[in-house]
Design an enzyme around this catalytic site. Structure first.
Site, PDB file in Angstrom:
ATOM      1  N   TYR A 191       0.848  -1.200   0.000  1.00 37.18           N
ATOM      2  CA  TYR A 191       0.000   0.000   0.000  1.00 37.18           C
ATOM      3  C   TYR A 191       0.873   1.237   0.000  1.00 37.18           C
ATOM      4  O   TYR A 191       1.839   1.303   0.760  1.00 37.18           O
ATOM      5  CB  TYR A 191      -0.928   0.025   1.219  1.00 37.18           C
ATOM      6  N   GLU A 217      -0.524   4.860  -0.621  1.00 41.49           N
ATOM      7  CA  GLU A 217      -1.284   6.087  -0.896  1.00 41.49           C
ATOM      8  C   GLU A 217      -0.370   7.286  -0.702  1.00 41.49           C
ATOM      9  O   GLU A 217       0.388   7.350   0.265  1.00 41.49           O
ATOM     10  CB  GLU A 217      -2.477   6.188   0.054  1.00 41.49           C
ATOM     11  N   ASP A 225      -4.772  13.173 -25.824  1.00 40.86           N
ATOM     12  CA  ASP A 225      -4.793  11.793 -25.343  1.00 40.86           C
ATOM     13  C   ASP A 225      -4.055  10.928 -26.377  1.00 40.86           C
ATOM     14  O   ASP A 225      -4.555  10.696 -27.479  1.00 40.86           O
ATOM     15  CB  ASP A 225      -6.268  11.371 -25.202  1.00 40.86           C
ATOM     16  N   THR A 260      -2.374   5.617 -22.308  1.00 40.57           N
ATOM     17  CA  THR A 260      -2.255   4.270 -21.758  1.00 40.57           C
ATOM     18  C   THR A 260      -0.788   3.876 -21.914  1.00 40.57           C
ATOM     19  O   THR A 260      -0.017   4.557 -22.598  1.00 40.57           O
ATOM     20  CB  THR A 260      -3.085   3.244 -22.549  1.00 40.57           C
ATOM     21  N   LYS A 265      -0.650   0.006 -25.253  1.00 40.81           N
ATOM     22  CA  LYS A 265      -0.967  -0.084 -26.680  1.00 40.81           C
ATOM     23  C   LYS A 265       0.361  -0.050 -27.454  1.00 40.81           C
ATOM     24  O   LYS A 265       1.170  -0.942 -27.253  1.00 40.81           O
ATOM     25  CB  LYS A 265      -1.977   0.999 -27.046  1.00 40.81           C
ATOM     26  N   ARG A 283      -0.883  -2.987 -18.652  1.00 43.84           N
ATOM     27  CA  ARG A 283      -2.209  -2.388 -18.829  1.00 43.84           C
ATOM     28  C   ARG A 283      -2.363  -1.279 -17.801  1.00 43.84           C
ATOM     29  O   ARG A 283      -2.677  -1.518 -16.644  1.00 43.84           O
ATOM     30  CB  ARG A 283      -3.211  -3.509 -18.548  1.00 43.84           C
TER      31      ARG A 283
END
Ligand SMILES: *Cc1c(COP(=O)(O)O)cnc(C)c1O
Length: 413
Positions: free
Chosen positions: A50, A52, A196, A222, A225, A231
Site C-alpha cells: 500500500y 497512498e 490523449d 495508456t 498499446k 495495462r
C-alpha cells in the site's frame, strides 16, 4: 508450489489463453504483447504494498522501496517524452482522463471531444461514459469527403461554445493529428488543450508521430498499446499544473496506486528508450502501410484512403458485410480484430460497417512485410466468403503455420 498445483482451474484457463495468443494473430490496434520483463515486474511482490500518496509523502509506512520505484518511473517517463511533469499512478487510460478532467474542469463545464464513431474515445464525452455525464461535451468529427479531422469545424464550434477544454486524440483515426493547429484553436478561445495519446504513445516516444508535449497543457496515455507496457495509464503536464494533476489522481480519484503496475511501467519506459524500440515502431508503421496498400489493391475501401500510423479502418459497406460479421468470421479463421464504426456509420454500434486493424502486436512477434501481405490476402478471402466454413478452416490452418514461426515474447515455457 506452482499455480498449476494450487489452483488448477485458473491455471488451466491461463494455459488456454497462452495457446489462443500463440495460435492466432492479434490485429487489434489497441493490443500488444508485453515483454517477459514487463510481466515479471508486474507479477512482483510490489503487488502487496500500500502506498497512498507520493514519494516522500506517503500515508503508509514501509514505502522506501516504492519511493525509489515511483521516482524512477517518473524520471523515465519525463525523459522519454521530454515532459516537465509525469504522474505514473493512473490505473488505466480512462482514469488518466478522469483525473485530467478533475484537474481542469468543474462539474457541468463545457468541453470539446471527438465523436466516438469518427474515431474518438468513450471518455471524450460520450453520454454512456462518466465524461458525458459530468461535463457538457460538444462533439466534433471528420470531414465527410476527406475523412480527416475537420479543424475548421473544431474552430467554429470552439468560437460558438467557448469550451474550457478541448480534448483531442483518438482510438480509431489512421492519420497524423495536427497538435499545433489545435493549440492555436484553443488559444483563440482561451481553452486548455488535452491530448490523449493512448494509441500513438509508442510512435510519439520515438518521434515517428509529432509530439503533443510542446503544445498541450496535459497529455494522457495508456501504456499497453503501441507503448507495449503493462495495462495502465500515465499523465504528463507542464510544471504549473503538476500539483493540480497529482491531487486529482490521488486523493480525488484513486486510492492506493497499483505499485506492481508502476514497476512494470518503469520497465516499459526503459525498454522504450532502447534503440531497438525505434526499429520496432518503424516496422509497425511499415507493416501498417503494407497492410493498407495490399487491402486497397485487393479491393477494400479504407477510411481516409490509407494510414500514417499503426492502424487502418476498413469500410466494408461495398462488400455487403457488417463489421460484426467480419469480426466473427476472421476470428474463426485465427485473425483477431474488432468491429468499429466508420464515420457517419448507418449501422448500430453493436454491428457497425467497419473493422479496425492494427499492426503493433503482430510486429512485436516479428511479422514482416511478407507475412502482412499474406494476412491481407487471407483477410480478403474471409470477408468475400463470409459464411464459408471451409474457407475459415483453410485460412485458420495457414494462420497457424505463420504463427508457428513467430512466438509471443511473453510466453516462455
Ligand atoms: C484505449 C484508450 C483509452 C482508455 O484506455 P483504458 O486503459 O482502456 O482505460 C483512452 N483514450 C483513448 C484515445 C484510447 O484509445
Amino acid at each position: 508450489m506452482s499455480l498449476r498445483n494450487i489452483d488448477p482451474d485458473t491455471s488451466r484457463i491461463i494455459e488456454l489463453e497462452k495457446k489462443r495468443q500463440t495460435e492466432t494473430i492479434s490485429l487489434i490496434a489497441s493490443e500488444n504483447h508485453a515483454s517477459a520483463a514487463v510481466l515479471e515486474a508486474q507479477g512482483s511482490v510490489f503487488t502487496d504494498k500500500y502506498a497512498e500518496g507520493y514519494p516522500g509523502q506517503r500515508y503508509y509506512g514501509g514505502c522506501e522501496d516504492v519511493d525509489l520505484l515511483e521516482d524512477l518511473a517518473v524520471e523515465r517517463a519525463k525523459e522519454l517524452f521530454q515532459a516537465e511533469h509525469a504522474n505514473v499512478q493512473p490505473h488505466a487510460g480512462a482514469q488518466a482522463n478522469m483525473a485530467a478532467y478533475f484537474a481542469l474542469l468543474e462539474h457541468g463545464d463545457t468541453a470539446m471531444g471527438m465523436k466516438l464513431d469518427h474515431g474518438g474515445h468513450l471518455t471524450h464525452g460520450e453520454k454512456v461514459s462518466f465524461s458525458g455525464r459530468l461535463y457538457n461535451f460538444i462533439k466534433y468529427g471528420v470531414d465527410r469527403e476527406t475523412e480527416r479531422i475537420d479543424y475548421q469545424e473544431i474552430e467554429q464550434l470552439a468560437l460558438k461554445h467557448h469550451p474550457r477544454l478541448i480534448v483531442a486524440g483518438a482510438s480509431a483515426y489512421p492519420r497524423i493529428i495536427d497538435f499545433e493547429r489545435l493549440r492555436s484553436i484553443a488559444d483563440t478561445v482561451d481553452a486548455r488543450l488535452l491530448i490523449d495519446i493512448a494509441h500513438i504513445a509508442g510512435l510519439v516516444a520515438v518521434g515517428l508521430h509529432p509530439s503533443p508535449v510542446p503544445y498541450a497543457d496535459v497529455i494522457t496515455s495508456t501504456t499497453h498499446k503501441t507503448l507495449r507496457g503493462p495495462r495502465s495509464g500515465i499523465i504528463l503536464c507542464r510544471k504549473e499544473l503538476a500539483s493540480a494533476i497529482d491531487a486529482a489522481v490521488f486523493p480525488q480519484m484513486q486510492g492506493g496506486p497499483l505499485v506492481h503496475a508502476i514497476a512494470a511501467k518503469a520497465v516499459c519506459f526503459h525498454e522504450a528508450m532502447q534503440p531497438d524500440f525505434e526499429d520496432y515502431q518503424r516496422a509497425t508503421l511499415e507493416n501498417a502501410s503494407v497492410l493498407a496498400s495490399e487491402l486497397q489493391r485487393l479491393g477494400l475501401r479504407l477510411i481516409s484512403g490509407g494510414t500514417d500510423n499503426h492502424l487502418v479502418l476498413v469500410d466494408l459497406t461495398a462488400m455487403n458485410v457488417t463489421g460484426l460479421q467480419a469480426e466473427v468470421a476472421l476470428e474463426k479463421a485465427g485473425i483477431v480484430t474488432n468491429r468499429d464504426p466508420i464515420p457517419f456509420d448507418k449501422r448500430p454500434r453493436r454491428v457497425t460497417s467497419g473493422i479496425r486493424l492494427g499492426t503493433p502486436a503482430a510486429t512485436t512477434r516479428g511479422l514482416g512485410k511478407e507475412e502482412v501481405k499474406r494476412l491481407a490476402a487471407l483477410i480478403i478471402r474471409v470477408v468475400t466468403n463470409i459464411d464459408d466454413v471451409n474457407v475459415a478452416r483453410e485460412v485458420r490452418e495457414e494462420v497457424r503455420q505463420i504463427c508457428a514461426s513467430f512466438p509471443v515474447p511473453g510466453i516462455i515455457d
